[in-house]
Design a protein around this motif. Sequence first.
Motif, PDB file in Angstrom:
ATOM      1  N   CYS A 412       9.749  29.054 -18.796  1.00  0.00           N
ATOM      2  CA  CYS A 412      10.278  29.381 -17.477  1.00  0.00           C
ATOM      3  C   CYS A 412      11.648  28.771 -17.285  1.00  0.00           C
ATOM      4  O   CYS A 412      11.988  27.742 -17.875  1.00  0.00           O
ATOM      5  CB  CYS A 412       9.327  28.901 -16.380  1.00  0.00           C
ATOM      6  N   VAL A 413      12.423  29.444 -16.457  1.00  0.00           N
ATOM      7  CA  VAL A 413      13.735  28.966 -16.028  1.00  0.00           C
ATOM      8  C   VAL A 413      13.761  29.071 -14.513  1.00  0.00           C
ATOM      9  O   VAL A 413      13.668  30.174 -13.961  1.00  0.00           O
ATOM     10  CB  VAL A 413      14.883  29.782 -16.654  1.00  0.00           C
ATOM     11  N   GLU A 414      13.887  27.927 -13.821  1.00  0.00           N
ATOM     12  CA  GLU A 414      13.849  27.906 -12.367  1.00  0.00           C
ATOM     13  C   GLU A 414      15.224  27.560 -11.822  1.00  0.00           C
ATOM     14  O   GLU A 414      15.942  26.733 -12.386  1.00  0.00           O
ATOM     15  CB  GLU A 414      12.843  26.876 -11.864  1.00  0.00           C
ATOM     16  N   THR A 415      15.574  28.181 -10.702  1.00  0.00           N
ATOM     17  CA  THR A 415      16.873  27.960 -10.064  1.00  0.00           C
ATOM     18  C   THR A 415      16.662  27.447  -8.648  1.00  0.00           C
ATOM     19  O   THR A 415      15.820  27.977  -7.911  1.00  0.00           O
ATOM     20  CB  THR A 415      17.699  29.250 -10.037  1.00  0.00           C
ATOM     21  N   PHE A 416      17.438  26.406  -8.261  1.00  0.00           N
ATOM     22  CA  PHE A 416      17.327  25.796  -6.946  1.00  0.00           C
ATOM     23  C   PHE A 416      18.698  25.734  -6.276  1.00  0.00           C
ATOM     24  O   PHE A 416      19.743  25.714  -6.958  1.00  0.00           O
ATOM     25  CB  PHE A 416      16.768  24.369  -7.053  1.00  0.00           C
ATOM     26  N   ASP A 417      18.677  25.692  -4.947  1.00  0.00           N
ATOM     27  CA  ASP A 417      19.877  25.442  -4.159  1.00  0.00           C
ATOM     28  C   ASP A 417      19.884  23.956  -3.802  1.00  0.00           C
ATOM     29  O   ASP A 417      19.075  23.506  -2.975  1.00  0.00           O
ATOM     30  CB  ASP A 417      19.862  26.295  -2.890  1.00  0.00           C
ATOM     31  N   PRO A 418      20.765  23.116  -4.406  1.00  0.00           N
ATOM     32  CA  PRO A 418      20.750  21.683  -4.120  1.00  0.00           C
ATOM     33  C   PRO A 418      21.030  21.348  -2.661  1.00  0.00           C
ATOM     34  O   PRO A 418      20.635  20.288  -2.185  1.00  0.00           O
ATOM     35  CB  PRO A 418      21.840  21.121  -5.042  1.00  0.00           C
ATOM     36  N   GLY A 419      21.743  22.248  -1.957  1.00  0.00           N
ATOM     37  CA  GLY A 419      22.063  21.967  -0.572  1.00  0.00           C
ATOM     38  C   GLY A 419      20.844  21.976   0.336  1.00  0.00           C
ATOM     39  O   GLY A 419      20.747  21.174   1.268  1.00  0.00           O
ATOM     40  N   THR A 420      19.912  22.879   0.065  1.00  0.00           N
ATOM     41  CA  THR A 420      18.716  23.005   0.911  1.00  0.00           C
ATOM     42  C   THR A 420      17.444  22.580   0.204  1.00  0.00           C
ATOM     43  O   THR A 420      16.412  22.375   0.851  1.00  0.00           O
ATOM     44  CB  THR A 420      18.565  24.463   1.373  1.00  0.00           C
ATOM     45  N   GLY A 421      17.483  22.486  -1.134  1.00  0.00           N
ATOM     46  CA  GLY A 421      16.281  22.177  -1.888  1.00  0.00           C
ATOM     47  C   GLY A 421      15.393  23.384  -2.113  1.00  0.00           C
ATOM     48  O   GLY A 421      14.300  23.264  -2.679  1.00  0.00           O
ATOM     49  N   GLU A 422      15.850  24.579  -1.712  1.00  0.00           N
ATOM     50  CA  GLU A 422      15.041  25.802  -1.816  1.00  0.00           C
ATOM     51  C   GLU A 422      14.995  26.293  -3.260  1.00  0.00           C
ATOM     52  O   GLU A 422      16.011  26.292  -3.963  1.00  0.00           O
ATOM     53  CB  GLU A 422      15.633  26.877  -0.913  1.00  0.00           C
ATOM     54  N   ARG A 423      13.820  26.726  -3.684  1.00  0.00           N
ATOM     55  CA  ARG A 423      13.660  27.358  -5.001  1.00  0.00           C
ATOM     56  C   ARG A 423      14.063  28.813  -4.865  1.00  0.00           C
ATOM     57  O   ARG A 423      13.437  29.592  -4.138  1.00  0.00           O
ATOM     58  CB  ARG A 423      12.214  27.233  -5.470  1.00  0.00           C
ATOM     59  N   LEU A 424      15.130  29.213  -5.572  1.00  0.00           N
ATOM     60  CA  LEU A 424      15.682  30.553  -5.437  1.00  0.00           C
ATOM     61  C   LEU A 424      15.010  31.556  -6.356  1.00  0.00           C
ATOM     62  O   LEU A 424      14.829  32.732  -5.987  1.00  0.00           O
ATOM     63  CB  LEU A 424      17.188  30.532  -5.708  1.00  0.00           C
ATOM     64  N   SER A 425      14.643  31.136  -7.553  1.00  0.00           N
ATOM     65  CA  SER A 425      14.030  32.082  -8.489  1.00  0.00           C
ATOM     66  C   SER A 425      13.319  31.324  -9.585  1.00  0.00           C
ATOM     67  O   SER A 425      13.555  30.131  -9.806  1.00  0.00           O
ATOM     68  CB  SER A 425      15.088  33.007  -9.109  1.00  0.00           C
ATOM     69  N   GLY A 426      12.444  32.043 -10.280  1.00  0.00           N
ATOM     70  CA  GLY A 426      11.768  31.532 -11.454  1.00  0.00           C
ATOM     71  C   GLY A 426      11.520  32.685 -12.401  1.00  0.00           C
ATOM     72  O   GLY A 426      10.805  33.636 -12.050  1.00  0.00           O
ATOM     73  N   VAL A 427      12.127  32.655 -13.584  1.00  0.00           N
ATOM     74  CA  VAL A 427      12.038  33.779 -14.514  1.00  0.00           C
ATOM     75  C   VAL A 427      11.582  33.273 -15.870  1.00  0.00           C
ATOM     76  O   VAL A 427      11.696  32.088 -16.190  1.00  0.00           O
ATOM     77  CB  VAL A 427      13.395  34.497 -14.654  1.00  0.00           C
ATOM     78  N   THR A 428      11.064  34.220 -16.657  1.00  0.00           N
ATOM     79  CA  THR A 428      10.667  33.942 -18.039  1.00  0.00           C
ATOM     80  C   THR A 428      11.463  34.857 -18.951  1.00  0.00           C
ATOM     81  O   THR A 428      11.177  36.061 -19.029  1.00  0.00           O
ATOM     82  CB  THR A 428       9.160  34.170 -18.252  1.00  0.00           C
ATOM     83  N   PRO A 429      12.490  34.371 -19.624  1.00  0.00           N
ATOM     84  CA  PRO A 429      13.297  35.240 -20.488  1.00  0.00           C
ATOM     85  C   PRO A 429      12.466  35.766 -21.662  1.00  0.00           C
ATOM     86  O   PRO A 429      11.673  35.034 -22.246  1.00  0.00           O
ATOM     87  CB  PRO A 429      14.415  34.321 -20.986  1.00  0.00           C
ATOM     88  N   VAL A 430      12.649  37.030 -21.971  1.00  0.00           N
ATOM     89  CA  VAL A 430      11.967  37.650 -23.106  1.00  0.00           C
ATOM     90  C   VAL A 430      13.011  37.973 -24.161  1.00  0.00           C
ATOM     91  O   VAL A 430      13.872  38.845 -23.963  1.00  0.00           O
ATOM     92  CB  VAL A 430      11.211  38.925 -22.685  1.00  0.00           C
ATOM     93  N   PHE A 431      12.926  37.262 -25.298  1.00  0.00           N
ATOM     94  CA  PHE A 431      13.903  37.443 -26.372  1.00  0.00           C
ATOM     95  C   PHE A 431      13.427  38.532 -27.327  1.00  0.00           C
ATOM     96  O   PHE A 431      12.228  38.775 -27.472  1.00  0.00           O
ATOM     97  CB  PHE A 431      14.080  36.121 -27.132  1.00  0.00           C
ATOM     98  N   PRO A 432      14.359  39.183 -27.978  1.00  0.00           N
ATOM     99  CA  PRO A 432      13.964  40.231 -28.934  1.00  0.00           C
ATOM    100  C   PRO A 432      13.275  39.652 -30.159  1.00  0.00           C
ATOM    101  O   PRO A 432      13.595  38.548 -30.611  1.00  0.00           O
ATOM    102  CB  PRO A 432      15.309  40.874 -29.306  1.00  0.00           C
ATOM    103  N   GLY A 433      12.287  40.409 -30.679  1.00  0.00           N
ATOM    104  CA  GLY A 433      11.586  40.012 -31.893  1.00  0.00           C
ATOM    105  C   GLY A 433      10.818  38.719 -31.700  1.00  0.00           C
ATOM    106  O   GLY A 433      10.151  38.500 -30.689  1.00  0.00           O
ATOM    107  N   ASP A 434      10.919  37.833 -32.699  1.00  0.00           N
ATOM    108  CA  ASP A 434      10.216  36.547 -32.665  1.00  0.00           C
ATOM    109  C   ASP A 434      11.087  35.429 -32.112  1.00  0.00           C
ATOM    110  O   ASP A 434      10.705  34.259 -32.172  1.00  0.00           O
ATOM    111  CB  ASP A 434       9.765  36.167 -34.078  1.00  0.00           C
TER     112      ASP A 434
END
Length: 474
Positions: A412-434
Amino acid sequence: MTIPPLVFWAAAVLTVLAAVVPVTSERLTRFAALTGLSVTTDNARRIIDHFTALRRERLILLAVAVPLAFLTDDPFYLVLGWCAGSILPRTRPTARAPQAVHHDAGVHRRAWFLGLGGAAVMSVWPLLDQGAAPARLAHAAIVIVVAAAVPLTARTLAAGPEPGTPDAITLAESALRRWSARNLYLSGTAIVLAGALLTPGQPPRRELPGYSMPLSFPESTAVFTTVDEYDGPTCPWFDQMDDPCRYWLVNGEPFPQAAPYIIRKGGAPQRAPFTRSPDEKAVVYLDRRSRRMVYQDAGGVRPLTGRLADAEMPTPVFAGQSRYVALAGHDTQVTDIRTWKTVSIPGARQVHDLNLGGVVATTATRVLVLDHRGRTRMSLPRRKPAKDVAEDTYHLRTDGKRFVVICGDATCVETFDPGTGERLSGVTPVFPGDDFLDVGLGWSKTGTFRVRGGMSERVYDLDLDTGELRRRKK
């Protein structure tokens, strides 16, 4: 005061030999002459029993004290084994009125008080100079016990005779009590003074090898313009040697102002902190003379801390294109080398990111995003990684408006706004192949977040909102 080993062994042998000498008629005659007592058939047995009991107790105490003295290499226990028998009470306390203090007993009692006071004064300096070593603490405990036992035993010796005691026995008892009081105060004085003056033997100092002559370098401060290369000390640690291999080398030349080793409690000596800046124009190291962490570049040397003990030595880290120096340990100190302003972060053990946007540091339980004044902008609970899983990594954008956390298991890769502490997104990158997520590379000049694949080592732009990967063009 340390007794030479040969003298110590000779004293131990003589002590044991003197203790095993039986009670002879000459000893009893000397006792009678010194006390003015007429020995008769009525009181002779009482006198012989007294000295026989004293000899037996002394042998028992020496049987314990001599092995203890050999094990600890401490001659104090020989004195204790010989003298302690005279402090042990041989009569029980009674309610009988005490006899008047004999003149000899009064003299010896004053000597006891003087010896006790002198021992207390002489014990202060070793405790301040050498600290509360176990041997010193053992001596102090024994001296305290003896200081309490002497007056208690003196009270039993001062009691008068039992009513109805024959005159011959009464005279013998009185003489034995005066003799015992004399030995009590003398033995107590010997023990307390020995406890203050005698110390365990010290191992002989290691001599320098005769086959080599250590080279010495000038103790002036080495200078440089850029640090093209640096190497640490290569030979084992010794505190008495001054060989070239025990210096840090900068550009192949000795760097004598940097401390080569530190010794932490319970551990082997290790190299002292020494770090080069990414632009190769400065170093941070532990100064061998002042024991301060210092910053040095072509312009000179500047201290970053006060004097440090080896146990609290921090780890230096350059960040922000060599503009910042972070000293991380039990707490963390961040210094801006342009303004020389310093910010302390209590409890922070590691700095993960440091740029114009702020500081990312972790304590034992929290992940902190702070500004350059040390104020906390955002705080997150620190995830404890599972076994064989790396810790999370953290990336703060240079404008301080976005904070990215990459999970240690790369799921997972999570993104936050340091000014408010809000969690903006959480994604799981899918890479090609292995392929899989290896590491985050931070933000590019165009404002996209970059990551690298673990197998292909290809660099991708990651959309933090959708998790989409775009291959970067070379």
